[in-house]
Design a protein around this motif. Structure first.
Motif, PDB file in Angstrom:
ATOM      1  N   ASN A 248     -12.685  -8.279 -17.175  1.00  0.00           N
ATOM      2  CA  ASN A 248     -13.870  -8.300 -16.320  1.00  0.00           C
ATOM      3  C   ASN A 248     -13.791  -7.194 -15.267  1.00  0.00           C
ATOM      4  OD1 ASN A 248     -12.235  -9.293 -14.139  1.00  0.00           O
ATOM      5  ND2 ASN A 248     -12.443 -11.366 -14.973  1.00  0.00           N
ATOM      6  N   LEU A 249     -14.825  -7.092 -14.436  1.00  0.00           N
ATOM      7  CA  LEU A 249     -14.901  -6.009 -13.453  1.00  0.00           C
ATOM      8  C   LEU A 249     -13.762  -6.075 -12.445  1.00  0.00           C
ATOM      9  CD1 LEU A 249     -16.368  -3.609 -12.190  1.00  0.00           C
ATOM     10  CD2 LEU A 249     -17.814  -5.238 -10.939  1.00  0.00           C
ATOM     11  N   ASN A 250     -13.419  -7.257 -11.982  1.00  0.00           N
ATOM     12  CA  ASN A 250     -12.328  -7.394 -11.009  1.00  0.00           C
ATOM     13  C   ASN A 250     -11.005  -6.914 -11.588  1.00  0.00           C
ATOM     14  OD1 ASN A 250     -13.988  -8.419  -9.008  1.00  0.00           O
ATOM     15  ND2 ASN A 250     -13.649 -10.547  -9.612  1.00  0.00           N
ATOM     16  N   GLU A 251     -10.725  -7.294 -12.834  1.00  0.00           N
ATOM     17  CA  GLU A 251      -9.497  -6.849 -13.494  1.00  0.00           C
ATOM     18  C   GLU A 251      -9.512  -5.340 -13.689  1.00  0.00           C
ATOM     19  OE1 GLU A 251      -8.360 -10.722 -16.254  1.00  0.00           O
ATOM     20  OE2 GLU A 251      -9.963  -9.374 -16.899  1.00  0.00           O
TER      21      GLU A 251
ATOM     22  N   LEU B 205     -10.979  -3.094 -11.778  1.00  0.00           N
ATOM     23  CA  LEU B 205     -10.715  -2.457 -10.490  1.00  0.00           C
ATOM     24  C   LEU B 205      -9.249  -2.599 -10.086  1.00  0.00           C
ATOM     25  CD1 LEU B 205     -13.905  -3.608  -8.535  1.00  0.00           C
ATOM     26  CD2 LEU B 205     -13.459  -1.347  -9.509  1.00  0.00           C
ATOM     27  N   ILE B 206      -8.673  -3.776 -10.308  1.00  0.00           N
ATOM     28  CA  ILE B 206      -7.273  -4.011  -9.924  1.00  0.00           C
ATOM     29  C   ILE B 206      -6.326  -3.131 -10.742  1.00  0.00           C
ATOM     30  CG2 ILE B 206      -5.405  -5.718  -9.961  1.00  0.00           C
ATOM     31  CD1 ILE B 206      -7.531  -7.838  -9.289  1.00  0.00           C
TER      32      ILE B 206
ATOM     33  N   LYS C  19     -15.523  -4.898 -23.657  1.00  0.00           N
ATOM     34  CA  LYS C  19     -15.038  -5.508 -22.422  1.00  0.00           C
ATOM     35  C   LYS C  19     -14.106  -6.680 -22.693  1.00  0.00           C
ATOM     36  CE  LYS C  19     -18.937  -3.811 -19.750  1.00  0.00           C
ATOM     37  NZ  LYS C  19     -20.098  -4.126 -18.906  1.00  0.00           N
TER      38      LYS C  19
ATOM     39  N   TYR D 115     -13.101  -0.755 -21.512  1.00  0.00           N
ATOM     40  CA  TYR D 115     -14.135  -1.257 -20.604  1.00  0.00           C
ATOM     41  C   TYR D 115     -15.215  -0.198 -20.397  1.00  0.00           C
ATOM     42  CZ  TYR D 115     -16.221  -3.467 -16.484  1.00  0.00           C
ATOM     43  OH  TYR D 115     -17.096  -4.050 -15.602  1.00  0.00           O
TER      44      TYR D 115
END
Length: 353
Positions: A322-325, A327-328, A319, A314
């Motif tokens: 995604n951004l949420n994944e 961060l998690i 990519k 990422y």
């Protein structure tokens, strides 16, 4: 006094780390060796933009020379064509005789070269169409490369990010097995406990040295990839540094988890080595998980290094998440690693009292 004690502990760990050949090998040398191995294997991809030089001899129609979409050199006979091939004036030779018989001439070392194989297939198709008077293919195929992220990646970029992930895995996992396993067995931790050292000081000192070794490994891999294989991948260095810390701490926690499960350091090392091999081939490190048979793809979802590699990619604009994944995954690695580092390390140190 506390700062002086911490400095002394860190100094001891740094010296011991670089004396430990096993740990240095898995953290620094093995990832570099794998980078060279897979970089060489997959670094000879066919470049569609290359302009090939062809040599042609024998009884041929002038129309073929004009129609072939390559630079053509004409030779009187096979001997002169072979000499040009040996001196690298041409990439491949074609000899045409009566009854439209075609013979390809190439260097023995190039017979299994991927580029030459594809070139011969294209030439065979073109010459057959020309000789039977076909102007078009019955079926036209067009391959369109679609980038996964914001930039066009290739197999070498995929390998580089995978090797960084393996480096963080090996550096974190094996280092903690070494610290809390081998040190405990040798009685080193017990000797440390005789001093006014606190468990948190021991953990932070040990972890900082392993983070430093991992950081060296990551920069070596990126540097060699750029210099030797001319990797085109551009990292977001801010995100990569974040991923480095979260992934390193997560993989250290994974090493402690294995030690908690299997207790004996020698057994844990063997289990960790087996898991390392499994994760190398089932986590999408060197090739996408989609290349695996459908029946075994589920294995990759339970292997932690898959998620480490995903967040590293990422940061290089490959990519797959995604951004949420993103961060998690980083949050889980960081919190889970910290929990196992501090809570479990206290368990090991408590056992030595």
């Amino acid at each position: 006094m506390k700062n002086k004690r911490m400095f002394s502990l860190m100094s001891i760990f740094y010296k011991e780390t670089f004396r430990n050949g096993f740990e240095v090998f898995f953290t620094l040398l093995l990832p570099v060796l794998l980078l060279f191995l897979f970089g060489i294997i997959f670094g000879t991809e066919t470049d569609q933009s290359v302009e090939y030089k062809l040599g042609i001899a024998g009884n041929f129609d002038e129309g073929i020379v004009e129609a072939l979409p390559y630079q053509i050199l004409i030779f009187e006979d096979k001997n002169s064509l072979s000499q040009a091939l040996e001196s690298d004036q041409i990439d491949i030779g074609i000899i045409m005789v009566e009854n439209n018989q075609i013979t390809f001439v190439e260097k023995e070392t190039d017979i299994n070269n991927q580029s030459n194989i594809f070139l011969k297939l294209k030439l065979q198709s073109f010459l057959k169409k020309y000789l039977i008077g076909m102007n078009e293919d019955y079926i036209n195929l067009e391959f369109v490369e679609t980038p996964i992220g914001e930039s066009q990646e290739n197999s070498l970029d995929f390998i580089l990010t995978g090797v960084i992930g393996l480096s963080l895995l090996s550096g974190g996992m094996f280092s903690m097995i070494n610290v809390f396993g081998r040190y405990r067995k040798l009685g080193t931790i017990k000797r440390f406990k005789a001093s006014p050292m606190k468990p948190i000081e021991f953990t932070l000192s040990a972890s900082s040295t392993k983070l430093f070794l991992n950081l060296i490994s990551m920069f070596i891999i990126v540097f060699l990839g750029k210099i030797i294989f001319d990797f085109s991948l551009t990292f977001n260095w801010g995100l990569l540094v974040i991923v480095f810390f979260t992934s390193s701490i997560g993989m250290m926690g994974f090493g402690i988890l294995l030690l908690l499960l299997f207790k004996e350091p020698s057994v844990t090392i063997e289990i960790a080595s087996i898991l390392y091999v499994v994760m190398t081939f089932f986590s999408g490190v060197y090739f996408p998980v989609e290349f695996l048979p459908t029946s075994v793809r589920w294995v990759s979802n339970i292997l932690p290094v898959k998620y480490v590699v995903d967040v590293i990619r990422y940061t290089g604009n490959i990519k797959q998440i995604n951004l949420n994944e993103f961060l998690i995954i980083n949050l889980v690695l960081f919190v889970g690693g910290l929990f196992l580092l501090f809570v479990s390390s206290k368990v090991f140190l408590k056992e030595e009292r």
